[in-house]
Scaffold this motif. Structure first.
Motif, PDB file in Angstrom:
ATOM      1  N   ALA A  10     -29.310  35.322 -17.848  1.00  0.00           N
ATOM      2  CA  ALA A  10     -27.839  35.274 -17.818  1.00  0.00           C
ATOM      3  C   ALA A  10     -27.284  34.033 -18.500  1.00  0.00           C
ATOM      4  CB  ALA A  10     -27.350  35.327 -16.370  1.00  0.00           C
ATOM      5  N   THR A  11     -28.097  33.009 -18.697  1.00  0.00           N
ATOM      6  CA  THR A  11     -27.588  31.808 -19.369  1.00  0.00           C
ATOM      7  C   THR A  11     -27.348  32.067 -20.856  1.00  0.00           C
ATOM      8  OG1 THR A  11     -29.795  30.919 -19.822  1.00  0.00           O
ATOM      9  CG2 THR A  11     -28.747  30.284 -17.739  1.00  0.00           C
ATOM     10  N   ASN A  12     -27.810  33.195 -21.386  1.00  0.00           N
ATOM     11  CA  ASN A  12     -27.570  33.541 -22.787  1.00  0.00           C
ATOM     12  C   ASN A  12     -26.208  34.196 -23.010  1.00  0.00           C
ATOM     13  OD1 ASN A  12     -29.978  32.613 -23.924  1.00  0.00           O
ATOM     14  ND2 ASN A  12     -31.060  34.442 -23.259  1.00  0.00           N
ATOM     15  N   ILE A  13     -25.439  34.381 -21.963  1.00  0.00           N
ATOM     16  CA  ILE A  13     -24.125  35.015 -22.083  1.00  0.00           C
ATOM     17  C   ILE A  13     -23.246  34.202 -23.028  1.00  0.00           C
ATOM     18  CG2 ILE A  13     -21.971  35.341 -20.782  1.00  0.00           C
ATOM     19  CD1 ILE A  13     -23.666  36.461 -18.523  1.00  0.00           C
ATOM     20  N   HIS A  57     -27.034  26.242 -15.689  1.00  0.00           N
ATOM     21  CA  HIS A  57     -26.730  27.277 -14.700  1.00  0.00           C
ATOM     22  C   HIS A  57     -25.345  27.104 -14.065  1.00  0.00           C
ATOM     23  CE1 HIS A  57     -31.154  27.446 -14.986  1.00  0.00           C
ATOM     24  NE2 HIS A  57     -30.923  28.736 -14.935  1.00  0.00           N
ATOM     25  N   LYS A  58     -24.536  26.231 -14.629  1.00  0.00           N
ATOM     26  CA  LYS A  58     -23.172  26.015 -14.116  1.00  0.00           C
ATOM     27  C   LYS A  58     -22.119  26.348 -15.172  1.00  0.00           C
ATOM     28  CE  LYS A  58     -24.581  24.300 -10.182  1.00  0.00           C
ATOM     29  NZ  LYS A  58     -24.403  25.010  -8.933  1.00  0.00           N
ATOM     30  N   GLN A  59     -22.549  26.930 -16.289  1.00  0.00           N
ATOM     31  CA  GLN A  59     -21.614  27.261 -17.370  1.00  0.00           C
ATOM     32  C   GLN A  59     -20.876  28.566 -17.118  1.00  0.00           C
ATOM     33  OE1 GLN A  59     -23.748  27.275 -21.077  1.00  0.00           O
ATOM     34  NE2 GLN A  59     -24.428  25.167 -20.859  1.00  0.00           N
ATOM     35  N   GLN A  60     -21.481  29.464 -16.348  1.00  0.00           N
ATOM     36  CA  GLN A  60     -20.953  30.815 -16.183  1.00  0.00           C
ATOM     37  C   GLN A  60     -20.041  30.928 -14.968  1.00  0.00           C
ATOM     38  OE1 GLN A  60     -24.283  30.119 -16.020  1.00  0.00           O
ATOM     39  NE2 GLN A  60     -24.780  30.473 -18.157  1.00  0.00           N
ATOM     40  N   SER A  61     -19.046  31.774 -15.131  1.00  0.00           N
ATOM     41  CA  SER A  61     -18.146  32.092 -14.020  1.00  0.00           C
ATOM     42  C   SER A  61     -17.950  33.599 -13.992  1.00  0.00           C
ATOM     43  CB  SER A  61     -16.795  31.401 -14.196  1.00  0.00           C
ATOM     44  OG  SER A  61     -16.944  29.996 -14.204  1.00  0.00           O
ATOM     45  N   MET A  62     -17.444  34.091 -12.879  1.00  0.00           N
ATOM     46  CA  MET A  62     -17.131  35.514 -12.772  1.00  0.00           C
ATOM     47  C   MET A  62     -15.647  35.687 -12.513  1.00  0.00           C
ATOM     48  SD  MET A  62     -20.111  37.608 -10.904  1.00  0.00           S
ATOM     49  CE  MET A  62     -21.811  37.480 -11.428  1.00  0.00           C
ATOM     50  N   MET A  63     -15.063  36.588 -13.287  1.00  0.00           N
ATOM     51  CA  MET A  63     -13.653  36.939 -13.133  1.00  0.00           C
ATOM     52  C   MET A  63     -13.587  38.368 -12.637  1.00  0.00           C
ATOM     53  SD  MET A  63     -11.774  34.405 -14.111  1.00  0.00           S
ATOM     54  CE  MET A  63     -10.255  35.319 -14.056  1.00  0.00           C
ATOM     55  N   ILE A  64     -12.565  38.690 -11.897  1.00  0.00           N
ATOM     56  CA  ILE A  64     -12.344  40.086 -11.523  1.00  0.00           C
ATOM     57  C   ILE A  64     -11.043  40.544 -12.165  1.00  0.00           C
ATOM     58  CG2 ILE A  64     -11.270  39.440  -9.323  1.00  0.00           C
ATOM     59  CD1 ILE A  64     -12.539  42.075  -8.219  1.00  0.00           C
ATOM     60  N   LEU A  65     -11.129  41.611 -12.957  1.00  0.00           N
ATOM     61  CA  LEU A  65      -9.945  42.169 -13.599  1.00  0.00           C
ATOM     62  C   LEU A  65      -9.449  43.306 -12.720  1.00  0.00           C
ATOM     63  CD1 LEU A  65     -11.182  42.311 -17.279  1.00  0.00           C
ATOM     64  CD2 LEU A  65     -10.182  40.413 -16.041  1.00  0.00           C
ATOM     65  N   VAL A  66      -8.290  43.130 -12.135  1.00  0.00           N
ATOM     66  CA  VAL A  66      -7.788  44.098 -11.174  1.00  0.00           C
ATOM     67  C   VAL A  66      -7.490  45.441 -11.833  1.00  0.00           C
ATOM     68  CG1 VAL A  66      -5.952  44.568  -9.509  1.00  0.00           C
ATOM     69  CG2 VAL A  66      -6.886  42.259  -9.718  1.00  0.00           C
ATOM     70  N   GLN A 118     -27.386  35.774  -9.162  1.00  0.00           N
ATOM     71  CA  GLN A 118     -28.717  35.675  -8.558  1.00  0.00           C
ATOM     72  C   GLN A 118     -28.717  36.165  -7.113  1.00  0.00           C
ATOM     73  OE1 GLN A 118     -30.350  35.557 -11.540  1.00  0.00           O
ATOM     74  NE2 GLN A 118     -31.882  34.824 -10.112  1.00  0.00           N
ATOM     75  N   GLY A 119     -27.610  35.941  -6.420  1.00  0.00           N
ATOM     76  CA  GLY A 119     -27.515  36.416  -5.043  1.00  0.00           C
ATOM     77  C   GLY A 119     -27.629  37.930  -4.952  1.00  0.00           C
ATOM     78  N   ARG A 120     -27.217  38.615  -6.004  1.00  0.00           N
ATOM     79  CA  ARG A 120     -27.300  40.076  -6.037  1.00  0.00           C
ATOM     80  C   ARG A 120     -28.569  40.555  -6.742  1.00  0.00           C
ATOM     81  NH1 ARG A 120     -28.604  44.383  -6.915  1.00  0.00           N
ATOM     82  NH2 ARG A 120     -27.462  46.207  -7.534  1.00  0.00           N
ATOM     83  N   LEU A 191     -37.386  31.501   2.175  1.00  0.00           N
ATOM     84  CA  LEU A 191     -36.794  30.422   1.373  1.00  0.00           C
ATOM     85  C   LEU A 191     -35.400  30.714   0.865  1.00  0.00           C
ATOM     86  CD1 LEU A 191     -39.946  29.501  -0.758  1.00  0.00           C
ATOM     87  CD2 LEU A 191     -39.144  28.404   1.354  1.00  0.00           C
ATOM     88  N   GLY A 192     -35.007  31.982   0.909  1.00  0.00           N
ATOM     89  CA  GLY A 192     -33.723  32.367   0.319  1.00  0.00           C
ATOM     90  C   GLY A 192     -33.879  32.552  -1.173  1.00  0.00           C
ATOM     91  N   HIS A 193     -32.799  32.941  -1.831  1.00  0.00           N
ATOM     92  CA  HIS A 193     -32.840  33.121  -3.273  1.00  0.00           C
ATOM     93  C   HIS A 193     -31.946  32.082  -3.944  1.00  0.00           C
ATOM     94  CE1 HIS A 193     -29.964  35.921  -1.407  1.00  0.00           C
ATOM     95  NE2 HIS A 193     -29.154  35.479  -2.340  1.00  0.00           N
ATOM     96  N   GLY A 194     -32.102  31.982  -5.256  1.00  0.00           N
ATOM     97  CA  GLY A 194     -31.308  31.005  -6.006  1.00  0.00           C
ATOM     98  C   GLY A 194     -31.889  29.608  -5.959  1.00  0.00           C
ATOM     99  N   GLN A 195     -33.177  29.495  -5.637  1.00  0.00           N
ATOM    100  CA  GLN A 195     -33.806  28.177  -5.590  1.00  0.00           C
ATOM    101  C   GLN A 195     -34.003  27.646  -7.009  1.00  0.00           C
ATOM    102  OE1 GLN A 195     -34.358  26.675  -2.612  1.00  0.00           O
ATOM    103  NE2 GLN A 195     -33.382  28.480  -1.761  1.00  0.00           N
TER     104      GLN A 195
END
Length: 198
Positions: A10-13, A57-66, A118-120, A191-195
């Motif tokens: 996903a960092t290649n987005i 891993h902090k460059q990406q954001s998620m937007m929701i288009l209503v 990553q959580g999903r 351990l959870g995910h996103g480590q």
């Protein structure tokens, strides 16, 4: 949503999400947008880069288009996946040209897109592995049933040495795969995910 770059990273987005006052402006092209061809689809979740200079891993954001009818959203065409069109759900190629979305529509805040994905995706990928193990188990059962009914060269397939060797190898590969997936699931539970994202 995949992009033109072929990658599961996903960092290649490259899709751009830039802040403009009370809005974000989205520009980019997305491929295999899940569900976009469904006539009921009214919301798109878009992942893109809000800060190209932030840590990887902090460059990406998620937007929701209503509203999928927001000016600048162009659903170009349905796309096939392994020869299937998944109608009516369908995957689509979508072009975003200067799409303005209210700033309040960002999910969790800037730079959290990779974390959300990553959580999903972590557990989701393991779900695919589990389904494929189940499919392989079913195929093994079908293979065994056929081997117990069909004769070749005067003997049941199940009595042929080469078949017994091949089915033993299949069983070992399937069991190895099952154990690796079980270990991965256990690691997620413990351990959870996103480590390791920092």
């Amino acid at each position: 949503m995949a992009e033109q770059v072929v990658s599961s990273d996903a960092t290649n987005i490259e899709c751009s999400i830039k802040r403009q006052g009370d809005f974000y402006c989205i520009n980019g092209k997305k491929w295999w947008t899940s569900g976009a061809m469904d006539p009921r689809c009214r919301v798109l979740i878009v992942m893109g880069k809000t800060d190209y200079t932030a840590p990887k891993h902090k460059q990406q954001s998620m937007m929701i288009l209503v509203d999928t009818n927001t000016p600048g959203i162009h659903v170009k065409r349905p796309l096939m996946v392994f020869g299937f069109d998944d109608a009516p759900h369908g995957h689509a190629e979508i072009l975003f040209e200067n799409v303005l979305v209210p700033a309040k529509n960002i999910l969790l805040g800037e730079g959290r897109g990779f974390e959300i994905a990553q959580g999903r995706l972590g557990p989701g990928r393991l779900h695919h592995c589990m389904r494929l193990i189940g499919a392989a188990e079913r195929e093994m059962g079908m293979m065994e049933q056929r081997a117990l009914k069909r004769k070749v060269f005067g003997k049941l397939i199940a009595e042929q040495g080469s078949f017994l060797s091949d089915i033993a190898k299949c069983r070992m590969e399937l069991e190895k795969t099952r154990l690796v997936v079980l270990e991965a699931v256990d690691q997620l539970d413990c351990l959870g995910h996103g480590q390791g994202l920092d």
